[in-house]
Each structure stands twice: as structure tokens, then as C-alpha cells.
Design a protein around this motif. Structure first.
Motif, PDB file in Angstrom:
ATOM      1  N   ASP A  88      20.227  -5.340  28.762  1.00 32.23           N
ATOM      2  CA  ASP A  88      20.910  -5.887  27.281  1.00 32.23           C
ATOM      3  C   ASP A  88      21.670  -7.261  27.683  1.00 32.23           C
ATOM      4  O   ASP A  88      21.669  -8.035  26.645  1.00 32.23           O
ATOM      5  CB  ASP A  88      21.847  -5.042  26.947  1.00 32.23           C
ATOM      6  N   TYR A  91      19.242 -10.178  27.910  1.00 34.88           N
ATOM      7  CA  TYR A  91      18.806 -10.351  26.623  1.00 34.88           C
ATOM      8  C   TYR A  91      19.845 -11.495  26.072  1.00 34.88           C
ATOM      9  O   TYR A  91      19.471 -12.403  25.224  1.00 34.88           O
ATOM     10  CB  TYR A  91      18.388  -9.158  25.781  1.00 34.88           C
ATOM     11  N   MET A 108      11.960  -8.727  23.809  1.00 37.62           N
ATOM     12  CA  MET A 108      12.097  -7.533  24.664  1.00 37.62           C
ATOM     13  C   MET A 108      12.208  -7.914  26.124  1.00 37.62           C
ATOM     14  O   MET A 108      12.134  -9.161  26.348  1.00 37.62           O
ATOM     15  CB  MET A 108      11.178  -6.342  24.455  1.00 37.62           C
ATOM     16  N   LYS A 168      15.597  -3.746  23.550  1.00 36.46           N
ATOM     17  CA  LYS A 168      14.644  -4.036  22.656  1.00 36.46           C
ATOM     18  C   LYS A 168      13.491  -3.250  22.362  1.00 36.46           C
ATOM     19  O   LYS A 168      12.670  -3.443  21.501  1.00 36.46           O
ATOM     20  CB  LYS A 168      14.581  -5.419  22.423  1.00 36.46           C
ATOM     21  N   LYS A 185      11.939  -3.951  18.858  1.00 34.50           N
ATOM     22  CA  LYS A 185      13.153  -4.320  17.686  1.00 34.50           C
ATOM     23  C   LYS A 185      12.825  -3.472  16.546  1.00 34.50           C
ATOM     24  O   LYS A 185      12.944  -3.963  15.377  1.00 34.50           O
ATOM     25  CB  LYS A 185      13.069  -5.793  17.313  1.00 34.50           C
TER      26      LYS A 185
END
Length: 252
Positions: A88, A91, A108, A168, A185
Motif C-alpha cells: 500500500d 502504491y 495494482m 488493489k 480496484k
């Protein structure tokens, strides 16, 4: 004048009549020097490097955030709190850069379980923490994949059943390793869509047998190390408290 010419001629003939000396290697000798604490340190060298060492130590130990608990890469079967946090974080830090350069969003993230080299201990989080978690010089890349490569990626995760850090992507399988649900997502995977997947250069080049990355549509190199992205993310967070969630689970 004649004497000068005579000396020059004698030198010229002598130069070209000299035989070239041929050197040949007779033997090689070596000595192994053990690097141990018994070696006497050089006071001059120590005095020279001391200010640099102190500066680096101070920088590495500067507090950036706080970890609510101790987290390990082995605290879950198919996803872990530490792996989830790292994916995370990557990202969060990489997407704005990618968006600014390409006008596109990352879909992702996939990293590797073995790339996490330390626990995240409860307490203060520093730059040193990032170096412990990620001591390698791995850099972030974004790979454009079509549906068949995404399918290969998903099948790889199911086959390996290791908590590789993902973000994601949501994957649910049954007791027979069949897919119950998979989304990126929160949307079904489309056959006509290009998916932009963040990984690192080691995995892109086939590390951990992730060969599906090489059959890509495009590659974007961000020139941004995984470790630096973690440090940047630490600076934005007061308290780190990730959890094991349902991003990759098996229902038996």
C-alpha cells in the motif's frame, strides 16, 4: 658539429641494435589477512571518518513515525500486515509520480515475500528501519500488462500460495484452489484493458520465477527505489498499524 652528428648516429644504431628484454611471470605470492577486532585501528583514519559516521548515524536514527506493534512477514498465510503495509505504501508513493508523467493511474502492486528482510518492530520507525526492511537497491517499475498476463499473475499467486505483498488486487479462492472472485480496484478484470502494475526491477527481470512480467506491453522506469518510497511514506504517517485483511484469502 661533426662530433654532434657522430654522437647522434652512435645513439641511433645502439638503440635499434639493443635486444628487447622479455619478462615472464615466475610466481605469485599472496597472504590472507583476517579482518577481526584484533587489528589495530588507525587513529588518523578514525579521526577522518568520525564526522561522516556521526552524520550518517544521526540521519539513519532520526524518528519518522511510530509502529503500534511488531509486524512480521510470516504473521499470515496469504497476506500479512507487514506485506500489506509495504504494498500500500508503494502504491501511495508511486502513483502520483506515474500519474504526473503519463496521465495514467497504477492499477495494482505486486512485490515479493522474500524481499522483506526484517520485522517492523514496535516503537520508533526511522530511516534505518527502511534499510532493514529493504536492504537491496531494488527500484520501482510499472509494467503494462494485458488480461492474459494478469491471468498468469493470478495463477502464479494461487500456485505459490505465499503472502507476496499485493495492493488493489482482491483474490478469493476455494479449498480446491479455484477462483471464487478476483477484482482489481473492486472491478472485474476486462479483456480489452491494459493494467499498469507496480513491481520492482528484480521481479520484472524474472526474479522468483515471475516470468509473466517480461511479456509486457510497455515498461516505465520511475528511478525511485523501494526503500526511498518507504522512507517517504514513513514521513507522512504518524502511527503505523496495518492489518491482515481479505485481499487474498482461501475459503475452505
Amino acid at each position: 658539429m661533426r662530433l654532434t652528428h657522430l654522437i647522434f648516429l652512435l645513439y641511433f644504431f645502439n638503440l635499434f641494435n639493443c635486444k628487447q628484454v622479455k619478462f615472464e611471470l615466475a610466481k605469485i605470492e599472496g597472504e590472507q589477512i583476517q579482518i577481526t577486532d584484533t587489528l589495530i585501528a588507525s587513529s588518523e583514519i578514525e579521526a577522518f571518518i568520525k564526522p561522516y559516521r556521526n552524520h550518517i548515524q544521526k540521519d539513519l536514527d532520526s524518528v519518522l513515525a511510530y509502529s503500534a506493534n511488531t509486524y512480521s512477514k510470516n504473521d499470515g498465510a496469504l497476506n500479512t500486515a507487514l506485506g500489506n503495509f509495504m504494498a500500500d505504501a508503494i502504491y501511495s508513493e508511486a502513483n502520483p509520480i506515474f500519474k504526473k508523467r503519463t496521465g495514467k493511474n497504477i492499477d495494482m502492486v505486486l512485490l515479493n515475500h522474500g524481499g522483506i528482510r526484517s520485522i517492523l518492530s514496535k516503537g520508533n520507525v526511522t530511516k534505518r528501519t527502511a534499510y532493514q526492511l529493504m536492504p537491496f537497491e531494488n527500484s520501482i517499475v510499472v509494467v503494462a500488462l494485458k488480461k492474459n498476463q494478469i491471468d498468469s499473475l493470478i495463477n502464479y499467486l494461487i500456485r505459490k500460495k505465499r503472502p507476496h505483498p499485493i495492493s488493489k488486487l482482491k483474490l478469493t479462492i476455494n479449498g480446491n484452489d479455484k477462483i471464487i472472485d478476483v477484482k482489481i480496484k473492486d472491478k472485474n478484470i476486462k479483456s480489452d484493458k491494459i493494467y499498469y502494475v507496480v513491481t520492482n526491477d528484480y521481479l520484472y527481470n524474472g526474479g522468483d520465477n515471475m516470468t509473466f512480467f517480461k511479456t509486457n506491453d510497455s515498461l516505465y522506469v520511475l528511478n525511485y527505489k523501494i526503500r526511498n518510497a518507504l522512507i517517504d511514506n514513513f514521513k507522512k504517517i504518524d502511527t503505523i498499524k496495518p492489518v491482515i485483511d481479505n485481499r487474498f484469502i482461501q475459503i475452505k
